[in-house]
Write an enzyme that holds these catalytic residues in place. Structure first.
Site, mmCIF file in Angstrom:
data_model
loop_
_atom_site.group_PDB
_atom_site.id
_atom_site.type_symbol
_atom_site.label_atom_id
_atom_site.label_comp_id
_atom_site.label_asym_id
_atom_site.label_seq_id
_atom_site.Cartn_x
_atom_site.Cartn_y
_atom_site.Cartn_z
ATOM 1 N N LYS A 219 -3.305 2.223 -1.797
ATOM 2 C CA LYS A 219 -4.339 2.509 -0.801
ATOM 3 C C LYS A 219 -3.831 3.489 0.246
ATOM 4 O O LYS A 219 -2.735 3.366 0.773
ATOM 5 C CB LYS A 219 -4.769 1.219 -0.094
ATOM 6 C CG LYS A 219 -5.592 0.292 -0.950
ATOM 7 C CD LYS A 219 -5.872 -1.007 -0.248
ATOM 8 C CE LYS A 219 -6.706 -0.827 0.984
ATOM 9 N NZ LYS A 219 -7.038 -2.105 1.636
ATOM 10 N N ASP B 188 0.829 -1.198 0.000
ATOM 11 C CA ASP B 188 0.000 0.000 0.000
ATOM 12 C C ASP B 188 0.866 1.252 0.000
ATOM 13 O O ASP B 188 2.038 1.211 0.395
ATOM 14 C CB ASP B 188 -0.914 0.024 1.222
ATOM 15 C CG ASP B 188 -1.890 -1.140 1.232
ATOM 16 O OD1 ASP B 188 -2.208 -1.637 0.144
ATOM 17 O OD2 ASP B 188 -2.319 -1.558 2.322
ATOM 18 N N MET C 69 -8.158 4.842 12.563
ATOM 19 C CA MET C 69 -8.694 5.509 11.370
ATOM 20 C C MET C 69 -9.851 6.447 11.748
ATOM 21 O O MET C 69 -10.865 6.507 11.058
ATOM 22 C CB MET C 69 -9.164 4.472 10.335
ATOM 23 C CG MET C 69 -8.059 3.535 9.877
ATOM 24 S SD MET C 69 -8.641 2.226 8.768
ATOM 25 C CE MET C 69 -9.572 1.197 9.904
#
Length: 508
Positions: free
Chosen positions: A57, A35, A171
């Site tokens: 990502k 990622d 997150m």
């Protein structure tokens, strides 16, 4: 024949937190799918023989959609490759690792999951926050602060408040106001200690200390951004006292390492252990000259020499390879005495069961030449770089000592990231550049340009000869007390120690 996919948790960023099993999987990989937010230091561990696929990502932006990533893994494995899917943290902790393996399982492709250290625990720990503590919390709850695209955040705040444990939200930067509001409305005390850890375990880590009610305002004032985790609970009160990582002497300092890649590891690892943000920029590469007829001829008639002298570990390695290719070993050296320019070269000899008879007190070509001139009565064989310093041979010639000077490797200057590196340097984003030889100075100059502005950085040099080369080009320098990697690391640490103490006193 079908290959295999190994899902590897890369940890939160510090390369030292990559597991032994994860590192072994990387070393054996044919293909690595990673990622965008992969730690550069971890990505540097990918072998040069492996094909790398960046699936891009990052938070709120997936240029390569998840279904396509699943398909890439499937296609590469079905082509017979050993594939590593490298994911930050732990793949099974909000990392969609299960989704990726489901695709492989349905297709009958072999796979394995190597757990990683989750940032929920590691980033908090690097911020001085133990997620459980007998005086504060006996349970830990890890919650995602990120909802599926198009969906709203669905968290049972009432249950979390009743649990009375430590809450860690991953997150959750964008959703932080909603999270704080939800906990307050569920009855959590507004004065509950809370914290955010940005870029956890990385040299750029920052910790925001607050209470639950003041967290949004405090985080906004500090400009905290993703990636960052939110911790809520009494344990956050320990952060200031237990935050060991941000007290490391080189925390937040960006240090450029110019050593050849094969030799950069020891220096880079030592600097990272002191908290530095290490940029590995190998500006030179050493290339053995093989076959080397001149060295082969000299080794066939070693009895003609009293001394055999080396000026680098590369010279030792090339000599040893050639000796073995001739079908000989250490016994062939007979009564020849061995000289090494410094401890690193002496160590390379010791690793092959050989002891250096002479190591000068000052580790440079001129002092090696002077010491050899004092000790030698017979002929000297020098096995070194094609670009070796004339100071060594001048010292021998002045004393009438016979010698053969044979080039056994060349130094090539590389040109990586020239423009970007120069811009960082001139903007003051690089605090120091380490130089371990005059050739690393020349390689660095070929990379950034000799006309660059060096006023906002400092060159930290392993010895006076190296420092002299840097001074010629206007680079401000400091010199290690001894020409060893440990002494250079000590110089780097001491160069910023006073500055760190000043910053600590200024903090409230």
């Amino acid at each position: 024949m079908s290959g295999k996919v190994t899902l590897v948790g890369a940890g939160p960023g510090d390369p030292g937190l990559l597991t032994v099993k994860g590192r072994a999987a990387l070393a054996a990989a044919d293909v690595v799918v990673y990622d965008r937010r992969g730690s550069p230091a971890v990505l540097d561990l990918i072998p040069g023989t492996a094909r790398q696929i960046d699936v891009g990502k990052e938070a709120s932006r997936h240029p390569v959609p998840q279904h396509r990533i699943n398909q890439i893994l499937l296609e590469e494995a079905q082509a017979g490759h050993s594939v590593v899917r490298l994911k930050g943290g732990d793949p099974f902790v909000f990392g969609r690792g299960g989704e990726e393996l489901e695709t492989l399982a349905r297709a009958g492709v072999a796979f394995e999951e190597v757990p990683g250290v989750t940032s929920a625990i590691a980033a908090a720990a690097y911020g001085g926050i133990p997620v459980t503590h007998r005086s504060f919390s006996s349970s830990l709850h890890i919650i995602t602060g990120h909802a599926r695209e198009g969906a709203s955040l669905s968290i049972d705040f009432d249950a979390l408040v009743r649990a009375r444990g430590t809450l860690v939200f991953l997150m959750g930067v964008t959703a932080m106001p909603i999270i704080v509001q939800g906990l307050l409305e569920a009855g959590m005390d507004p004065d509950t200690p809370a914290a955010m850890v940005e870029n956890g375990t990385l040299p750029s880590q920052r910790r925001c200390d607050a209470t639950l009610s003041t967290l949004p305002r405090q985080a906004a004032a500090m400009g905290i951004h993703s990636p960052a985790l939110i911790v809520v609970g009494g344990v956050c009160a320990l952060g200031r006292e237990l935050c060991w990582f941000e007290r490391l002497p080189l925390h937040g300092k960006r240090i450029l390492v110019t050593r050849p890649r094969a030799r950069a590891g020891t220096l880079a690892d030592k600097l990272r252990s002191l908290g530095a943000d290490v940029v590995e920029c190998p500006c030179i590469e050493t290339i053995p000259i093989l076959p080397c007829p001149a060295m082969e001829a000299a080794l066939r008639d070693l009895s003609a020499y009293e001394w055999l002298a080396f000026t680098s570990p590369t010279g030792v390695e090339t000599f040893w390879f050639c000796l073995r290719e001739l079908g000989r070993d250490a016994r062939h050296l007979g009564g020849v005495k061995l000289a090494a320019i410094g401890p690193g070269t002496a160590k390379a000899l010791a690793e092959r069961g050989l002891t250096a008879d002479l190591v000068p007190g000052t580790y440079d070509a001129a002092h090696l030449g002077g010491a050899l001139a004092d000790a030698a009565r017979g002929k000297v064989l020098l096995l070194r770089a094609a670009e070796g310093s004339a100071a060594l041979t001048d010292a021998l010639a002045q004393r009438g000592i016979a010698y053969d000077d044979i080039a056994v490797y060349r130094t090539l200057y590389l040109f990586p990231h020239t423009r970007a590196l120069r811009e960082e340097l001139e903007a003051g984003k690089i605090d120091a550049v380490t130089f371990t030889s005059a050739s690393t100075v020349r390689g660095f100059l070929s990379t950034v340009g000799a006309d660059a502005d060096f006023s906002r950085t400092v060159g930290l040099c392993i010895g006076e000869q190296t420092a002299g080369e840097a001074r010629k080009h206007g680079i401000p320098v400091r010199v290690a007390e001894k020409a060893t990697i440990d002494s250079l690391v000590e110089l780097v640490s001491h160069s910023f120690l006073g500055e760190q103490r000043k910053e600590s006193k200024e903090k409230p």
